[in-house]
Scaffold this motif. Structure first.
Motif, PDB file in Angstrom:
ATOM      1  N   ASP A 105       1.001   5.994  -3.887  1.00 21.87           N
ATOM      2  CA  ASP A 105       2.456   6.075  -3.970  1.00 21.87           C
ATOM      3  C   ASP A 105       3.111   4.781  -3.488  1.00 21.87           C
ATOM      4  OD1 ASP A 105       2.046   6.289  -1.236  1.00 21.87           O
ATOM      5  OD2 ASP A 105       3.672   7.743  -0.970  1.00 21.87           O
ATOM      6  N   PHE A 106       2.332   3.681  -3.468  1.00 21.11           N
ATOM      7  CA  PHE A 106       2.909   2.396  -3.081  1.00 21.11           C
ATOM      8  C   PHE A 106       3.671   1.783  -4.241  1.00 21.11           C
ATOM      9  CE2 PHE A 106      -0.736   1.989   0.095  1.00 21.11           C
ATOM     10  CZ  PHE A 106       0.058   2.448   1.129  1.00 21.11           C
ATOM     11  N   TYR A 127     -12.093   9.697   1.738  1.00 23.02           N
ATOM     12  CA  TYR A 127     -12.897  10.924   1.595  1.00 23.02           C
ATOM     13  C   TYR A 127     -11.986  12.136   1.486  1.00 23.02           C
ATOM     14  CZ  TYR A 127     -12.100  11.730   6.606  1.00 23.02           C
ATOM     15  OH  TYR A 127     -11.537  11.937   7.826  1.00 23.02           O
ATOM     16  N   SER A 154     -12.639   1.240   7.260  1.00 20.40           N
ATOM     17  CA  SER A 154     -11.519   2.185   7.367  1.00 20.40           C
ATOM     18  C   SER A 154     -11.871   3.413   6.553  1.00 20.40           C
ATOM     19  CB  SER A 154     -10.230   1.574   6.812  1.00 20.40           C
ATOM     20  OG  SER A 154      -9.912   0.384   7.505  1.00 20.40           O
ATOM     21  N   TYR A 210     -10.271   6.785   5.292  1.00 18.39           N
ATOM     22  CA  TYR A 210      -9.031   7.543   5.170  1.00 18.39           C
ATOM     23  C   TYR A 210      -9.290   8.891   4.535  1.00 18.39           C
ATOM     24  CZ  TYR A 210      -6.978   2.941   5.877  1.00 18.39           C
ATOM     25  OH  TYR A 210      -6.641   1.734   6.386  1.00 18.39           O
ATOM     26  N   GLU A 211      -8.865   9.910   5.248  1.00 15.69           N
ATOM     27  CA  GLU A 211      -8.866  11.216   4.608  1.00 15.69           C
ATOM     28  C   GLU A 211      -7.793  11.156   3.522  1.00 15.69           C
ATOM     29  OE1 GLU A 211      -7.880  14.493   7.219  1.00 15.69           O
ATOM     30  OE2 GLU A 211      -7.259  15.681   5.485  1.00 15.69           O
ATOM     31  N   THR A 220      -4.785  11.673   1.426  1.00 13.59           N
ATOM     32  CA  THR A 220      -3.494  12.332   1.643  1.00 13.59           C
ATOM     33  C   THR A 220      -2.858  12.498   0.282  1.00 13.59           C
ATOM     34  OG1 THR A 220      -3.285  11.084   3.679  1.00 13.59           O
ATOM     35  CG2 THR A 220      -1.305  12.185   2.880  1.00 13.59           C
ATOM     36  N   GLU A 242       0.083  12.529  -1.755  1.00 15.94           N
ATOM     37  CA  GLU A 242       1.492  12.177  -1.648  1.00 15.94           C
ATOM     38  C   GLU A 242       2.236  12.853  -2.786  1.00 15.94           C
ATOM     39  OE1 GLU A 242       2.674  10.634   0.841  1.00 15.94           O
ATOM     40  OE2 GLU A 242       0.968   9.564   1.716  1.00 15.94           O
ATOM     41  N   SER A 288      -8.216   6.171  11.796  1.00 16.84           N
ATOM     42  CA  SER A 288      -8.982   5.907  10.575  1.00 16.84           C
ATOM     43  C   SER A 288      -9.750   4.583  10.600  1.00 16.84           C
ATOM     44  CB  SER A 288      -8.043   5.910   9.364  1.00 16.84           C
ATOM     45  OG  SER A 288      -7.308   7.109   9.305  1.00 16.84           O
ATOM     46  N   ASN A 289      -9.731   3.879  11.712  1.00 15.99           N
ATOM     47  CA  ASN A 289     -10.295   2.531  11.730  1.00 15.99           C
ATOM     48  C   ASN A 289     -11.440   2.339  12.724  1.00 15.99           C
ATOM     49  OD1 ASN A 289      -8.712   0.704   9.800  1.00 15.99           O
ATOM     50  ND2 ASN A 289      -7.115   1.908  10.834  1.00 15.99           N
ATOM     51  N   ASN A 325      -2.908  -4.920  12.205  1.00 19.93           N
ATOM     52  CA  ASN A 325      -2.585  -3.495  12.265  1.00 19.93           C
ATOM     53  C   ASN A 325      -2.343  -3.028  13.689  1.00 19.93           C
ATOM     54  OD1 ASN A 325      -2.626  -3.257   9.530  1.00 19.93           O
ATOM     55  ND2 ASN A 325      -4.747  -2.503   9.422  1.00 19.93           N
ATOM     56  N   TYR A 340       1.151  -3.171  14.705  1.00 20.66           N
ATOM     57  CA  TYR A 340       2.021  -2.053  14.296  1.00 20.66           C
ATOM     58  C   TYR A 340       1.981  -0.948  15.344  1.00 20.66           C
ATOM     59  CZ  TYR A 340       2.047  -3.848   9.435  1.00 20.66           C
ATOM     60  OH  TYR A 340       2.209  -4.594   8.309  1.00 20.66           O
ATOM     61  N   TYR A 385       7.440  -7.241  13.131  1.00 20.69           N
ATOM     62  CA  TYR A 385       6.775  -7.710  11.920  1.00 20.69           C
ATOM     63  C   TYR A 385       7.801  -8.040  10.858  1.00 20.69           C
ATOM     64  CZ  TYR A 385       6.951  -2.624  10.982  1.00 20.69           C
ATOM     65  OH  TYR A 385       7.341  -1.309  10.844  1.00 20.69           O
ATOM     66  N   VAL A 428       8.732  -3.832   4.442  1.00 21.20           N
ATOM     67  CA  VAL A 428       9.552  -3.411   5.567  1.00 21.20           C
ATOM     68  C   VAL A 428       9.397  -4.418   6.701  1.00 21.20           C
ATOM     69  CG1 VAL A 428       9.893  -1.607   7.306  1.00 21.20           C
ATOM     70  CG2 VAL A 428       9.349  -0.979   4.948  1.00 21.20           C
ATOM     71  N   ARG A 443      15.159  -2.088  11.813  1.00 24.40           N
ATOM     72  CA  ARG A 443      14.222  -2.089  10.701  1.00 24.40           C
ATOM     73  C   ARG A 443      14.973  -2.388   9.417  1.00 24.40           C
ATOM     74  NH1 ARG A 443      11.027   2.111  12.846  1.00 24.40           N
ATOM     75  NH2 ARG A 443       9.174   1.027  13.543  1.00 24.40           N
TER      76      ARG A 443
END
Lengths: 377, 599
Positions: free
Chosen positions: A19-20, A162, A188, A190-191, A193, A195, A239-240, A251, A254, A260, A268, A275
Motif C-alpha cells: 500500500d506504499f 511470512y 527483517s 515481517y508478518e 499485514t 492493508e 521484526s528486525n 531505522n 525512528y 528525519y 514524511v 510532522r
C-alpha cells in the motif's frame, strides 16, 4: 542525529499486498522525478528550520529504488552529501529487488558510498513468491545476494514476509533456514499485514485465498525468534534481527523518536515537534518543486506529552526498550508515575519487564504488542 | 371574548401505530391554513426530533384550527393528537376524555389491530362520537370494504358511511372536516359553574415553566387566577393562558368547552399529573372529574454512564427528565461492575427505549443499560414483604419464603395462519391461554395470562417475527402470583458481574444460563488474558465458557512514514477499550450487557 529518507515511487509491478506510494513509470517520468527530488533537497537546505539538522543516515526506499539507473542513485546520494551536514560516515541504505540488480550496478553504488543494501527477497520458495505476486524467482534472490557480497556491500539485509496465504509453518521454517544459510548481516521478518484496499485484502475478503491461522502464525513467529537467536542473530526490534553491531541505524532513529527528513513524493518528515508529509501525487510533486514551492503539507504537531507517549510506544518496539532514567531526563515525565497501575499490571501479567531501570516487552508482550502499546499511547 | 360552545369541536384521532394518524393531522393543518405549506414538515405535530425519526407520537399535542364549513359558519376545531402505543394508553385515555368525538383511522390495507381496538374502546368508554376513516386508499392493496366489515364485525360500529381517505395524497380530507362539524357534538359544560378543567398533558419549558394542556369542562380559566390541583391539593397562580394554533397564542381566558394551555411557575411536571382536575382555589368545584389514576412504573432497568465521569451529567439529565415525565421514576444505585448509576422505572418497553434514547441524544450521554426487569414481591421468612426491582438486590435465598411475580393479561390479534407460532411462543413464555375467538373469518383474538418478566425482554420482537409483523397486542397488569424463581448470576473470571444477573424461572435457569454464557463468549473480544465466563445459581455453577487469550496482535512494520498512522491505529484501539467496561482485568463491551436482553 537525523535521518534522511528518499522515496523512489517506482517498481516494475505493483505487489498485491503493497500500500506504499509506488507503481511502474516511463523513463522520462523517472528522470523528471529524480531531478525534482534533487531540487527538493536544495530547497530544503535553504529552510532555516532544517539548518540545525545533522544527518547520520540516508535511506533510499520505495517502491523499488533499483528500478532507476545506478547513476541516478549515485546522483541522489551525492546531492544529499553535498547539500546537508553529515556527521561521521553516514549509513547509506538502498532497497533493492532481486530482479533489478546486477553485480555491476551494486559495485557502482557501493563506490558512491552506499554501504547497506536491503534485498526484498520476501521468501525462499517459489510458491511464496507467487503467492506474494513477486516478479522474481528464488534463484534471482540468491544471485542478487551473491552480487551484493561480490560488490562488498558491508551490510546486506534480507527482507522476508511470512504468513502469506497458503503458507504452512514448515514452509516458513524452510525459507528462513535458507535465508540464514546465506549468512546475511541483517534479516527483517515481517508478518504479513493485510492493508485495506490492497488486492490481497480483497482476495482474502472474497475467500479466494486463505491466510494461515492465528495459531500457525504464532508458531511461525516463535520460530523466527528462536531460530535466529540460535543462528547468532540478535533481535533488536519486533521484526528486525542482525549480527552483532549490524543494526540499521536509520531505522533505530525512528524508534528513538529522532528527527528525519523525507524527500520525494509521499515522504514524511519529522522536525520535532512537527510532522510534514509530501504530496503523494507524482505530477503534483514535480510541479510544486519546479515551481520553487514546498511539496510538503503540515501533518501534525505533537505537544510534549503526546510526544512522550509516542516516544514510549516507539521505543518499546525495540528489545532494549526504555531506559527509564534517560526518558525522564529527556521528556520530563517519570514513566512509571505517569502510567501508574497500567504499567505495573502489565508487568505483573508478564507482558512487560522491568530490570536494571529498563522497561521492555517480554516475548509474550511482543506477540500482542498492539494490545500493550494501545494502553500506553 | 369567550367562544360559542356550539361552534367548538374537540376531537382526537385514534389509530394503530403507522396507520397514518399523524399524516392525517398534517393534512388537516394544511387544509385549514393553520400551517402553511412552507412551514409544513412531515408530521408537524410530532415535535420532538426523536418522534419524527421513529415516526410515532410520544407526547400528546394539541392544536386549535379554524374551519369555515360548507354551512358558511366558522368553527373552532381542537385537534388533540394522541400517542399510539400500548405504553402510553393512559395518556391516550386522558386525551380522549378531553374530546367529544374521535376519528378512528384504520389502514385500509391492514385492518383493525389491537391498538385500534384498545383505543376505540377507550373512546367508547369516554362516550365519544366516532367517525370511521379508512386511510391509505391510494395503495393498490387497499381493501376498504373488507376493513369496513371488520370495523362493524369486531368493534360493532356502523361503518356504512366510513370516509375514504388518502392522507398522504390529501384525498377525502375535506370530507373529514365536514363530518367532524356535522357529526360530533359540541362540548357540554357551563361557563358559569366553578372551574373544572382536565389536565391531559404537561411539560416543562425552560422559559415558561410548566406548560399544562387542559380542557375546560366548566367555568373559565384566566391569567392570574389562583388554581388548585384537586388530587394533590397544591395551589398555583396561573401565568399565561393560551392556545396552540399551532404556535402558542395568548388568549384572555379559556371557557367551558375550550382546549388550551396555561403556564404556571410549577417546578415539576410531576405536580401537574395527567388526569388531574384543576379548579378555582377561591371558588372550588365540589368533585373532581373522574378517571384520575397515578401512573406506576412497570419495567425497571439500571442506567449507567459508560464513562464514570459522566455520572453527574447523567444525574442532572435524569432529574430533568423526571420533572418532565411523570411516568418515569429513578433512584440511585451502584453496581460493582458498572459503578454508579440509576435504577429507572418505565411504563413499558417502548417508554424505556425512548427515555434511554432521549438521555443519550438530548443530553449527549453514552449509557449502558442492564436487562429490563419487573418488580418482584418477596415475602421473607421473618414475615416482611419487600419489592425488588433489581435482580442484584435479591435477598439471600435462605431468607426468602416466597417470590411473587407480576402477571399480565394480554390480548393478541392475529391472522389465523399465525396462531400456531404465536401459541408456541406464549407457551415458551409460561403463558396460559384463557380465550381464543374468531373475530372474522381470518382473524383471531387470543387471550393469555403471562408472567410479565417473560415479556420485558424480546417478546414483542419475537411476536412480530412469528406473525410476520401481523400480530398486535395490548396488555394490562393482572396480579402478583407466586412462582419458582431463582437469581442467575454471571461470573467473569470468577467475579460476579451484578449488572448481568437476571431472575428466571427455575425450570428455565439451566437453558438460560448456557445460552447467556454462550452469547457472552461471542461478544466479549479476546483479551490478553484468558477469560472464563460462568453462570451460577447461588454457589452452583451451571454453565461455563472460556475465551482463549489473544495470541497475536502486533504491527510488523513501523517506520518514519507511517508512525502517525500506526500511532492513530493504536489510539483507535485504545478508544475502543474506553467504550468498554472494565470488570477486574476483563474489558466487557456494551454489547455484552445488551446480549442479555435476548432470550
Amino acid at each position: 542525529m537525523a535521518g534522511m529518507y528518499i522515496h523512489i515511487p517506482f517498481c516494475t509491478k505493483k505487489c498485491p499486498y503493497c500500500d506504499f506510494v509506488s507503481g511502474p513509470a516511463s523513463p522520462e517520468t523517472k528522470k523528471r522525478y529524480l531531478h525534482a527530488v534533487r531540487q527538493e533537497m536544495l530547497l530544503a537546505a535553504e529552510r532555516p528550520m532544517l539548518s540545525g539538522l545533522h544527518f547520520g543516515s540516508i535511506f533510499i526506499g520505495g517502491g523499488t529504488p533499483t528500478t532507476v539507473q545506478a547513476e541516478e542513485i549515485i546522483s541522489l546520494v551525492d546531492t544529499a552529501l553535498e547539500t546537508f551536514l553529515f556527521s561521521g560516515t553516514p549509513e547509506i541504505t538502498v532497497e533493492a529487488n532481486p530482479e533489478t540488480v546486477s553485480p555491476a550496478y551494486l559495485r557502482e553504488i557501493v563506490c558512491a558510498g552506499v554501504n547497506r543494501v536491503s534485498i526484498g527477497a520476501q521468501d525462499f520458495a517459489d510458491k511464496g513468491l507467487a503467492a506474494l505476486g513477486r516478479n522474481h524467482t528464488v534463484d534471482q534472490v540468491v544471485a542478487a545476494y551473491d552480487a551484493a557480497r561480490a560488490a562488498k556491500v558491508p551490510n546486506v539485509n534480507l527482507d522476508l514476509i511470512y504468513g502469506w496465504p497458503g503458507q504452512s509453518p514448515e514452509e516458513w521454517m524452510k525459507s528462513l533456514e535458507t535465508a540464514v544459510s546465506l549468512e546475511p548481516d541483517h534479516i527483517s521478518c515481517y508478518e504479513l499485514t493485510l492493508e485495506d484496499c490492497t488486492a490481497m485484502a480483497g482476495e482474502v475478503a472474497a475467500g479466494q485465498v486463505v491466510l494461515p491461522s492465528e495459531r500457525e502464525v504464532y508458531a511461525m513467529t516463535e520460530f523466527v525468534e528462536e531460530f535466529l537467536q540460535e543462528a547468532g542473530y540478535e533481535q533488536y526490534e519486533i521484526s528486525n534481527f542482525c549480527k552483532p553491531g549490524m543494526e540499521c541505524r536509520h531505522n533505530i532513529n525512528y524508534w528513538e523518536n529522532g528527527a528525519y527528513l523525507g524527500m520525494g513524493a509521499g515522504a514524511v518528515s519529522f522536525v520535532p515537534p512537527k510532522r510534514f508529509e509530501n504530496t503523494e501525487k507524482l505530477s503534483r510533486f514535480i510541479e510544486l518543486i519546479f515551481g520553487g514551492k514546498r511539496a510538503s503539507m503540515y501533518a501534525e504537531t505533537l505537544g510534549p506529552e503526546a510526544r512522550f507517549r509516542e516516544a514510549v510506544i516507539l521505543a518499546l518496539r525495540m528489545n532494549r526498550g526504555i531506559e527509564l532514567r534517560k526518558f525522564r531526563l529527556r521528556w520530563g515525565y517519570d514513566l512509571m508515575l505517569y502510567y501508574g497501575d497500567r504499567v505495573s499490571e502489565m508487568i505483573g501479567a508478564g507482558f512487560l519487564n522491568l530490570t536494571g531501570g529498563r522497561l521492555y516487552l517480554t516475548r509474550q508482550g511482543r506477540r500482542v504488542a498492539n494490545s500493550v502499546l494501545s494502553r500506553l499511547v | 371574548m369567550t367562544a360559542d360552545p356550539s361552534r367548538i369541536r374537540n376531537i382526537s384521532i385514534v389509530a394503530h401505530i403507522d396507520h397514518g394518524k399523524s399524516t392525517l393531522a398534517d393534512r388537516i393543518l394544511q387544509i385549514t391554513g393553520t400551517v402553511s405549506d412552507r412551514e409544513m414538515k412531515e408530521q408537524f405535530l410530532d415535535q420532538m426530533e426523536l418522534e419524527r425519526e421513529r415516526g410515532i407520537t410520544i407526547k400528546a399535542q394539541t392544536v386549535r384550527l379554524s374551519y369555515t364549513a360548507e354551512d358558511g359558519r366558522n368553527y373552532i376545531l381542537n385537534l388533540i393528537d394522541t400517542p399510539g402505543h400500548v405504553d402510553f394508553s393512559y395518556e391516550v385515555s386522558r386525551s380522549l376524555a378531553a374530546c367529544e368525538g374521535a376519528l378512528l383511522v384504520v389502514d385500509a390495507t391492514q385492518g383493525v389491530e389491537a391498538q385500534t381496538l384498545a383505543n376505540v374502546y377507550m373512546a367508547l368508554d369516554n362516550d365519544l362520537e366516532i367517525i370511521p376513516v379508512l386511510n391509505k386508499i391510494d395503495l393498490p392493496s387497499a381493501d376498504p370494504e373488507r376493513v369496513a366489515r371488520e370495523i362493524e364485525d369486531i368493534i360493532g360500529l356502523d361503518a356504512s358511511d366510513a370516509l375514504l381517505v388518502s392522507a398522504k395524497e390529501g384525498t377525502g380530507t375535506r370530507a373529514v372536516l365536514e363530518a367532524i362539524v356535522r357529526k360530533i357534538p359540541p362540548p357540554a359544560g357551563n361557563a358559569d359553574k366553578p372551574l373544572k378543567a382536565l389536565i391531559f398533558d404537561s411539560w416543562f419549558d425552560p422559559y415558561q415553566g410548566t406548560v399544562v394542556l387542559i380542557k375546560v369542562v366548566d367555568g373559565i380559566l384566566k391569567p392570574g387566577m389562583k388554581i388548585r390541583m384537586m388530587s394533590i391539593g397544591q395551589t398555583h397562580e396561573v401565568g399565561r393562558v393560551g392556545i396552540f394554533s399551532p404556535y402558542p397564542l395568548d388568549v384572555e381566558g379559556l371557557s367551558a368547552g375550550e382546549v388550551g394551555f396555561f403556564t404556571a411557575s410549577i417546578k415539576s411536571v410531576r405536580d401537574t399529573q395527567i388526569g388531574d382536575t384543576i379548579t378555582d382555589d377561591r371558588r372550588p368545584a365540589q368533585t373532581p372529574l373522574p378517571g384520575f389514576k397515578p401512573i406506576k412504573a412497570m419495567v425497571f432497568c439500571g442506567l449507567y454512564p459508560v464513562d464514570p465521569a459522566q455520572y453527574d451529567p447523567l444525574k442532572e439529565a435524569v432529574e430533568k427528565l423526571w420533572l418532565n415525565d411523570p411516568a418515569f421514576s429513578y433512584e440511585p444505585e451502584s453496581s460493582a461492575a458498572l459503578g454508579f448509576g440509576f435504577r429507572c422505572g418505565f411504563l413499558g418497553l417502548l417508554h424505556m427505549e425512548i427515555v434511554q434514547e432521549r438521555l443519550e441524544r438530548e443530553y449527549e450521554l453514552s449509557l449502558i443499560s442492564t436487562a429490563p426487569a419487573v418488580s418482584y414481591e418477596i415475602a421473607l421468612k421473618n414475615g416482611e414483604v419487600v419489592q425488588v426491582h433489581n435482580p442484584a438486590q435479591m435477598p439471600e435465598p435462605d431468607k426468602i419464603d416466597t417470590i411473587a411475580e407480576p402477571y399480565i393479561k394480554m390480548e393478541i390479534y392475529v391472522p389465523k395462519e399465525y396462531i400456531g407460532p404465536i401459541m408456541k411462543l406464549c407457551d415458551e413464555r409460561r403463558g396460559r391461554q384463557v380465550d381464543m375467538r374468531y373475530l372474522s373469518e381470518g382473524r383471531v383474538l387470543l387471550e393469555y395470562q403471562l408472567p410479565f418478566n417473560e415479556i420485558v425482554l424480546d417478546f414483542y420482537d419475537r411476536l412480530k417475527s412469528a406473525s410476520r409483523g401481523y400480530a398486535s397486542i395490548d396488555y394490562d397488569f393482572l396480579e402478583y402470583r407466586p412462582a419458582r424463581l431463582v437469581k442467575l448470576d454471571i461470573l467473569i473470571n470468577k467475579q460476579p458481574v451484578d449488572a448481568l444477573s437476571v431472575i428466571v424461572h427455575r425450570d428455565k435457569a439451566y437453558y438460560r444460563g448456557r445460552d447467556l454464557v454462550g452469547r457472552l463468549r461471542k461478544v466479549i473480544p479476546r483479551q490478553m488474558f484468558e477469560v472464563v465466563i460462568q453462570a451460577a445459581i447461588g454457589s452452583k455453577i451451571i454453565a461455563k465458557e472460556r475465551i482463549p487469550p489473544l495470541r497475536k496482535d502486533v504491527t510488523a512494520k513501523c517506520y518514519g512514514g507511517d508512525i502517525t498512522r500506526k500511532r492513530k491505529l493504536l489510539e483507535k484501539q485504545k478508544e475502543g477499550k474506553k467504550r468498554m467496561k472494565q470488570v477486574g482485568q476483563v474489558e466487557i463491551p456494551q454489547e455484552a450487557f445488551l446480549s442479555i436482553l435476548k432470550i
